[in-house]
Design an enzyme around this catalytic site. Structure first.
Site, PDB file in Angstrom:
ATOM      1  N   LYS A  38       0.793  -1.256   0.166  1.00 54.27           N
ATOM      2  CA  LYS A  38      -0.071  -0.019  -0.079  1.00 54.27           C
ATOM      3  C   LYS A  38       0.819   1.208  -0.093  1.00 54.27           C
ATOM      4  O   LYS A  38       1.625   1.444   0.804  1.00 54.27           O
ATOM      5  CB  LYS A  38      -0.694   0.202   1.270  1.00 54.27           C
TER       6      LYS A  38
ATOM      7  N   ASP B 177      -2.719  10.241   3.557  1.00 56.69           N
ATOM      8  CA  ASP B 177      -4.002   9.705   3.556  1.00 56.69           C
ATOM      9  C   ASP B 177      -4.617  10.917   4.556  1.00 56.69           C
ATOM     10  O   ASP B 177      -4.763  10.933   5.962  1.00 56.69           O
ATOM     11  CB  ASP B 177      -3.835   8.462   4.624  1.00 56.69           C
TER      12      ASP B 177
ATOM     13  N   LYS C 127     -10.008  12.901   7.982  1.00 52.83           N
ATOM     14  CA  LYS C 127      -9.677  12.653   9.462  1.00 52.83           C
ATOM     15  C   LYS C 127      -9.442  13.951  10.286  1.00 52.83           C
ATOM     16  O   LYS C 127      -9.155  14.995   9.798  1.00 52.83           O
ATOM     17  CB  LYS C 127      -8.038  11.999   9.224  1.00 52.83           C
TER      18      LYS C 127
ATOM     19  N   ASP D 101       1.687   6.187   5.308  1.00 54.53           N
ATOM     20  CA  ASP D 101       0.715   5.432   4.674  1.00 54.53           C
ATOM     21  C   ASP D 101       1.122   4.689   3.734  1.00 54.53           C
ATOM     22  O   ASP D 101       0.309   3.885   3.128  1.00 54.53           O
ATOM     23  CB  ASP D 101      -0.880   6.237   4.750  1.00 54.53           C
TER      24      ASP D 101
ATOM     25  N   ASP E  54     -12.046   7.186   3.905  1.00 52.78           N
ATOM     26  CA  ASP E  54     -10.922   6.798   4.740  1.00 52.78           C
ATOM     27  C   ASP E  54     -10.508   5.240   4.670  1.00 52.78           C
ATOM     28  O   ASP E  54      -9.411   5.090   5.229  1.00 52.78           O
ATOM     29  CB  ASP E  54     -11.131   7.432   6.088  1.00 52.78           C
TER      30      ASP E  54
ATOM     31  N   GLU F 124      -9.464   3.713   2.252  1.00 53.08           N
ATOM     32  CA  GLU F 124      -8.970   3.824   0.849  1.00 53.08           C
ATOM     33  C   GLU F 124      -7.836   2.664   0.422  1.00 53.08           C
ATOM     34  O   GLU F 124      -7.589   2.487  -0.682  1.00 53.08           O
ATOM     35  CB  GLU F 124      -8.489   5.332   0.732  1.00 53.08           C
TER      36      GLU F 124
ATOM     37  N   ARG G  82      -7.609  -0.408   1.002  1.00 51.57           N
ATOM     38  CA  ARG G  82      -8.154  -1.528   0.372  1.00 51.57           C
ATOM     39  C   ARG G  82      -8.743  -1.264  -0.906  1.00 51.57           C
ATOM     40  O   ARG G  82      -8.581  -2.358  -1.920  1.00 51.57           O
ATOM     41  CB  ARG G  82      -9.424  -2.139   1.268  1.00 51.57           C
TER      42      ARG G  82
END
Ligand code: BES
Ligand code: MN
Ligand code: ZN
Length: 495
Positions: A264, A269, A276, A287, A346, A348, A350
């Protein structure tokens, strides 16, 4: 960092520091006894006064040790010898490296043990090489006043009679590993204004060239051509276009199974429209740690010339809130054709991995490991220091767990019972991208499982261990480079 092996007596070895690991309750005989004598009984005295007993990673410093050649002396505890694990040894040596790297040094000498055999010397030398390479590098990328000073020269002292020639390859391998861990740390520590999909991909291209890895970069038009609607939706809210980087190390006999490492790479993020709060966003440059781990591992595999066939895939996007950002209720069509209802922008990671995993299978992956800072839920479940593993194949999962155990990294497996699948059902699409309040690490894995086409697959949720909030004696805060050692061990074992 230069690393040499020598058999000089401890008392006459010259350097800025002499570092001596000491087991709890060990006898002051042999080289340690000679050192104690040269120091006028200092070691015996601090043990008697309980100022230093040799507990794991405990330290004692003498800055003016009369009677020995080294300018300063550091003792570091190894704990009780019967309980000494690889993780313990690494922790002790990293603690020592950090303790002496706060000032500039020219030469650091480590006495790795007196009564150790060749196999133990090999193990310790390799671990020391990694721990010293990692321990002397800090988070100083943008500090004018540096806090940590990389070692110029480290000398490992081993008992006379051991053959330095046969140990050198192990030491070199340990250094390669340390370099790769530092690479992963640096990539994570770079702020999102510097490390974004395109710049990460450029770095990967440069490293691929340097270390002779096959390299393919898919830019936005190429990703559109591949119909990666899930990954592209995450990128849509950002001014920074996405990238997919595919590295290949092909050094196995023809017909050997292909291992895919998938990372990933969300370079920042923000949460997207499901924004967030500041506290949660503060460290979200981290991230892309999964992608950093994959890149660093591929570099290590190439430098070690392991006879395997591995592909490394990194899905690189920035999750932002721009005018074209994906919205709640949007239905995405992933590359595989599966439709996804977006219920939280959020979640995201996956969405990115869905298309990259599917692409990895198309590229011929026989086995897959993915790495992702995927869920806060995993941190709630296991804490900040333990990686969560979820898998569709116990045999493959056991191989990953065993590799981690051998190098001393902590992974704990979470269950994948079929009933969790119910939680990601959608009223309007095949699946939705959140699973409700409970079991969040597992429902995220259940989502990913939909895209691996039944290939043996292990998902490693590194949301906790990939990034450390603060310094500890044995490791710097910031990116940690966790799982690089485990993956290199896993790949070595399959060679
Ligand atoms: N990148 C985060 C997960 C994360 C949290 C990584 C803390 C490192 C430290 C991920 O994209 C995320 O936001 N996950 C959500 C999922 C939720 C919306 C279902 C989370 O964990 O809250
Ligand atoms: Mn997120
Ligand atoms: Zn994320």
């Amino acid at each position: 960092m230069n690393l040499q092996i020598a058999t000089t007596p401890w008392t006459t070895a010259a350097g800025d520091w002499l570092i001596v690991p000491v087991a709890e309750g060990c006898e002051l005989t042999g080289p340690l006894g000679q050192l104690n004598d040269a120091l006028g009984g200092w070691i015996a005295r601090i043990r008697e006064s309980q100022d230093f007993v040799g507990k794991l990673a405990e330290t004692a410093v003498s800055v003016t040790p009369a009677g020995i050649a080294a300018k300063r002396l550091l003792l570091v505890g190894l704990g009780t010898p019967q309980k000494l694990t690889e993780a313990g040894l690494y922790k002790a040596l990293a603690t020592a490296a950090r303790a002496v790297s706060g000032k500039k040094t020219e030469r650091v000498v480590v006495a790795l043990g007196a009564e150790i055999d060749a196999a133990e010397a090999l193990r310790r030398s390799r671990t020391a090489a990694t721990a010293f390479a990692v321990g002397c590098v800090g988070q100083d990328l943008y500090r004018n006043e540096k806090k940590r000073f990389p070692f110029e020269m480290v000398e490992i002292l081993l008992p006379a009679g051991l053959d330095a020639q046969t140990l050198q390859p192990a030491v070199d391998a340990g250094l390669v590993l340390g370099d790769s861990i530092n690479l992963a740390r640096e990539l994570v520590n770079q702020p999102a204004q510097v490390m974004y999909p395109e710049s990460f991909a450029n770095r990967a291209v440069a490293l691929a060239r340097e270390f002779q890895l096959g390299c393919e970069v898919l830019d936005q038009p190429a990703l559109e051509k591949e119909k990666m609607g899930s990954l592209l939706a995450v990128a849509a809210g950002s001014d920074r276009p996405p990238r997919l980087v595919v590295l290949e190390h092909k050094a196995a006999a023809p017909g050997a199974p292909v291992l895919a490492l998938v990372g990933k790479g969300v370079t920042f993020d923000s949460g997207g429209l499901s924004l967030k709060p500041t506290d949660g966003m503060l460290t979200m440059k981290c991230d892309m740690a999964g992608a950093a781990t994959v890149l660093a591992t591929m570099v290590a595999i190439a430098r070690l010339k392991l006879p395997v066939h591995v592909i490394g895939l990194m899905g690189l996007v920035e999750n932002m809130t721009g005018g074209s950002a994906m919205k709640l209720g949007d239905v995405l069509t992933a590359r595989s054709g599966v439709t996804i209802e977006v219920q939280n922008t959020d979640a995201e990671g996956r969405l990115v991995l869905a298309d990259v995993l599917d692409y990895a299978v198309s590229k011929g992956a026989d086995r897959i490991v993915d790495l992702a800072t995927l869920t806060g839920a995993c941190v709630v479940a296991l804490g900040e220091e333990v990686v969560g593993a979820m898998s569709n194949n116990q045999e493959w999962c056991d191989q990953v767990l065993n590799a981690a155990k051998a190098v001393g990294e902590d992974i704990w497996q979470l269950p994948m019972f079929p009933h969790y699948d119910e939680l990601i059902k959608s009223d309007v699409a095949d699946i939705r991208n959140v699973g409700g309040r409970w079991g969040g690490a597992i429902t995220a894995a259940k989502f990913l499982e939909r895209f691996v086409k039944e290939r043996p697959w292990v998902h490693l949720d590194i949301a906790g261990p990939a990034f450390a909030a603060s310094d500890k004696p044995h490791r710097e805060g910031g990116g940690t480079g966790c799982m690089v050692r485990t993956l290199v061990e896993l790949v070595s074992r399959s060679a």
